[in-house]
Enzyme design. Structure first.
Site, PDB file in Angstrom:
ATOM      1  CE1 TYR A 139       3.684  -2.507  30.956  1.00 51.33           C
ATOM      2  CE2 TYR A 139       5.979  -3.086  30.580  1.00 51.33           C
ATOM      3  CZ  TYR A 139       5.026  -2.205  31.061  1.00 51.33           C
ATOM      4  OH  TYR A 139       5.421  -1.015  31.642  1.00 51.33           O
ATOM      5  CB  THR A 204      21.749  -5.708  36.551  1.00 49.78           C
ATOM      6  OG1 THR A 204      21.604  -5.571  35.127  1.00 49.78           O
ATOM      7  CG2 THR A 204      22.987  -6.522  36.884  1.00 49.78           C
TER       8      THR A 204
HETATM    9  P1  NAD Z   1       0.462   1.740  37.851  1.00 46.17           P
HETATM   10  O1  NAD Z   1      -0.026   0.359  37.615  1.00 46.17           O
HETATM   11  O2  NAD Z   1       0.649   2.229  39.234  1.00 46.17           O
HETATM   12  O3  NAD Z   1      -0.456   2.798  37.109  1.00 46.17           O
HETATM   13  C1  NAD Z   1      -1.153   2.529  35.922  1.00 46.17           C
HETATM   14  C2  NAD Z   1      -2.504   3.218  36.016  1.00 46.17           C
HETATM   15  O4  NAD Z   1      -3.230   2.961  34.807  1.00 46.17           O
HETATM   16  C3  NAD Z   1      -3.352   2.696  37.181  1.00 46.17           C
HETATM   17  O5  NAD Z   1      -3.941   3.763  37.868  1.00 46.17           O
HETATM   18  C4  NAD Z   1      -4.405   1.821  36.478  1.00 46.17           C
HETATM   19  O6  NAD Z   1      -5.604   1.726  37.206  1.00 46.17           O
HETATM   20  C5  NAD Z   1      -4.559   2.556  35.170  1.00 46.17           C
HETATM   21  N1  NAD Z   1      -5.079   1.705  34.088  1.00 46.17           N
HETATM   22  C6  NAD Z   1      -4.650   0.468  33.738  1.00 46.17           C
HETATM   23  N2  NAD Z   1      -5.363   0.018  32.693  1.00 46.17           N
HETATM   24  C7  NAD Z   1      -6.248   1.006  32.371  1.00 46.17           C
HETATM   25  C8  NAD Z   1      -7.269   1.115  31.398  1.00 46.17           C
HETATM   26  N3  NAD Z   1      -7.525   0.150  30.509  1.00 46.17           N
HETATM   27  N4  NAD Z   1      -8.011   2.265  31.367  1.00 46.17           N
HETATM   28  C9  NAD Z   1      -7.766   3.257  32.249  1.00 46.17           C
HETATM   29  N5  NAD Z   1      -6.831   3.201  33.203  1.00 46.17           N
HETATM   30  C10 NAD Z   1      -6.072   2.072  33.268  1.00 46.17           C
HETATM   31  O7  NAD Z   1       1.840   1.839  37.028  1.00 46.17           O
HETATM   32  P2  NAD Z   1       2.926   2.986  37.004  1.00 46.17           P
HETATM   33  O8  NAD Z   1       4.166   2.418  37.567  1.00 46.17           O
HETATM   34  O9  NAD Z   1       2.375   4.259  37.543  1.00 46.17           O
HETATM   35  O10 NAD Z   1       3.131   3.115  35.428  1.00 46.17           O
HETATM   36  C11 NAD Z   1       2.520   4.157  34.674  1.00 46.17           C
HETATM   37  C12 NAD Z   1       2.924   4.016  33.227  1.00 46.17           C
HETATM   38  O11 NAD Z   1       4.351   4.060  33.099  1.00 46.17           O
HETATM   39  C13 NAD Z   1       2.469   2.696  32.588  1.00 46.17           C
HETATM   40  O12 NAD Z   1       2.072   2.948  31.262  1.00 46.17           O
HETATM   41  C14 NAD Z   1       3.722   1.849  32.594  1.00 46.17           C
HETATM   42  O13 NAD Z   1       3.722   0.920  31.556  1.00 46.17           O
HETATM   43  C15 NAD Z   1       4.807   2.909  32.414  1.00 46.17           C
HETATM   44  N6  NAD Z   1       6.096   2.459  32.978  1.00 46.17           N
HETATM   45  C16 NAD Z   1       6.284   2.389  34.335  1.00 46.17           C
HETATM   46  C17 NAD Z   1       7.498   1.938  34.824  1.00 46.17           C
HETATM   47  C18 NAD Z   1       7.772   1.865  36.319  1.00 46.17           C
HETATM   48  O14 NAD Z   1       8.844   1.356  36.691  1.00 46.17           O
HETATM   49  N7  NAD Z   1       6.936   2.356  37.161  1.00 46.17           N
HETATM   50  C19 NAD Z   1       8.516   1.528  33.953  1.00 46.17           C
HETATM   51  C20 NAD Z   1       8.263   1.592  32.600  1.00 46.17           C
HETATM   52  C21 NAD Z   1       7.067   2.068  32.113  1.00 46.17           C
END
Ligand code: NAD
Ligand code: UDP
Length: 307
Positions: A139, A204
């Site tokens: 990741y 944290t």
């Molecule tokens: P989530 O897992 O709820 O959403 C990710 C989405 O991407 C899901 O709908 C999943 O089905 C889809 N997905 C995964 N692999 C895929 C693929 N190969 N092809 C098409 N779709 C695919 O996560 P989230 O919390 O909504 O995060 C969204 C983005 O934000 C991600 O890129 C994540 O790395 C980034 N992010 C989130 C956080 C957080 O705290 N939520 C923090 C840092 C970064």
């Protein structure tokens, strides 16, 4: 929008649809669900396509919100090679599309690019401390190469890019079995189970409410700074403090159970958001104490406990 059926993506879909935009949502439903975007299915400005971003796709678009990637350690570690492919090939394919059609691309990067940071709090200039061979590297390093690709497309082809370094975000639409700490604690407390603290709970994190985060992403997409920019809430809490806040709201007498700290679990994390304040006029409005209430209400409903 890639990953538009996920937690953050679907909240962003709502904001864009409510603003009268046309949205094409691509998702493979690994950690997302159609339920999250169900209210827009059938709307003439909305299209939902089952698509895996590791494969290329041809579409006419002017903005690409690239969010596809599982975000919870439980899911991104389930098939780490696929996670790395999603970050690398997914970002490569979306940048190729952006270049072809002249679209601006915003990539959802992460505070995980800072790894287990030796600099605290973390400004964008900090280059990070990531274990390249550990269980989180699929990741963390995936997002780092995704950032590198964005900047190389920008330098080589003039592709317009925006890079958001998102810090831990929580709120309605997280899955109950997502495995991240806020959903774990809330669901455990609502079910009357002990709260699972990994390690001694002194590590944290800084928790941003989803609506604040989405507002930051929209401002970044529309701004002229091509990033990277930290988007997160600087309020820093130990995991034990978070557990106390959740317990106090649901059932103060619930016990804790202490489980081993996962490998490479970062000890501290807190964003410096001076750049977001200056370039985007953005800062979070919702404190952790305030954001927990709608989050708990959401899980109560989704677990069928709000009778
Ligand atoms: P989530 O897992 O709820 O959403 C990710 C989405 O991407 C899901 O709908 C999943 O089905 C889809 N997905 C995964 N692999 C895929 C693929 N190969 N092809 C098409 N779709 C695919 O996560 P989230 O919390 O909504 O995060 C969204 C983005 O934000 C991600 O890129 C994540 O790395 C980034 N992010 C989130 C956080 C957080 O705290 N939520 C923090 C840092 C970064
Ligand atoms: N954590 C915990 N109990 C849980 C889930 C997570 O103590 O049930 C801890 C985890 O070890 C980490 C922090 O909470 O220190 C945040 O974990 P999460 O998976 O939410 O996000 P990340 O580690 O990716 O920041």
């Amino acid at each position: 929008m890639t990953g538009g059926a996920g937690f953050l993506g679907s909240t962003l879909v709502d904001r864009l649809m409510e603003a009268g935009e046309e949205v094409i949502c691509l998702d493979n439903y690994f950690t997302g669900t159609k339920v999250n975007v169900a209210r827009w299915i059938g709307h003439p400005s909305f299209e939902l396509i089952r698509h895996d971003v590791t494969e290329p796709i041809l579409l006419e678009v002017d903005r690409i919100w690239h969010l596809a990637c599982p975000a919870s350690p439980r899911y991104y570690q389930a098939n780490p090679i696929k996670t790395a492919k999603t970050s690398f090939l997914g970002t490569y394919n979306m940048l190729g599309l952006a270049r072809r059609v002249g679209a601006r691309l915003l990539m959802a990067s992460t505070s995980e690019v800072y790894g287990d940071p030796e600099v605290h709090p973390q400004p964008e200039s900090y280059r990070g401390c990531v274990n390249t061979t550990g269980i989180r590297s699929c990741y963390d390093e995936g997002k780092r190469i995704a950032e590198a690709l964005c900047f190389d497309y920008h330098r080589m082809h003039g592709t317009e890019i925006r890079v958001a370094r998102i810090f831990n975000t929580y709120g309605p639409r997280m899955f109950s079995d997502d495995g991240r700490v806020v959903s774990n604690f809330v669901v455990q407390a609502l079910r009357g189970q002990p709260l699972t603290l990994y390690g001694d709970g002194s590590q944290t994190r800084s928790f941003c409410y989803v609506d604040d985060l989405v507002e930051g992403l929209i401002r970044l997409m529309n701004a002229n700074h091509n990033g990277p920019i930290n988007i997160g809430n600087p309020g820093e809490f130990t995991i034990r403090q978070l557990a106390d806040l959740v317990r106090a709201r649901i059932n103060p007498s619930l016990p804790f159970v202490y489980l081993p700290l996962p490998q490479d679990d970062p000890l501290q994390r807190q964003p410096v958001i001076d750049l977001a304040r200056r370039e985007l006029g953005w800062e979070p409005k919702v404190s952790l104490e305030e954001g927990l209430d709608p989050t708990i209400a959401y899980f109560r409903r989704s677990l069928g406990l709000d009778s």
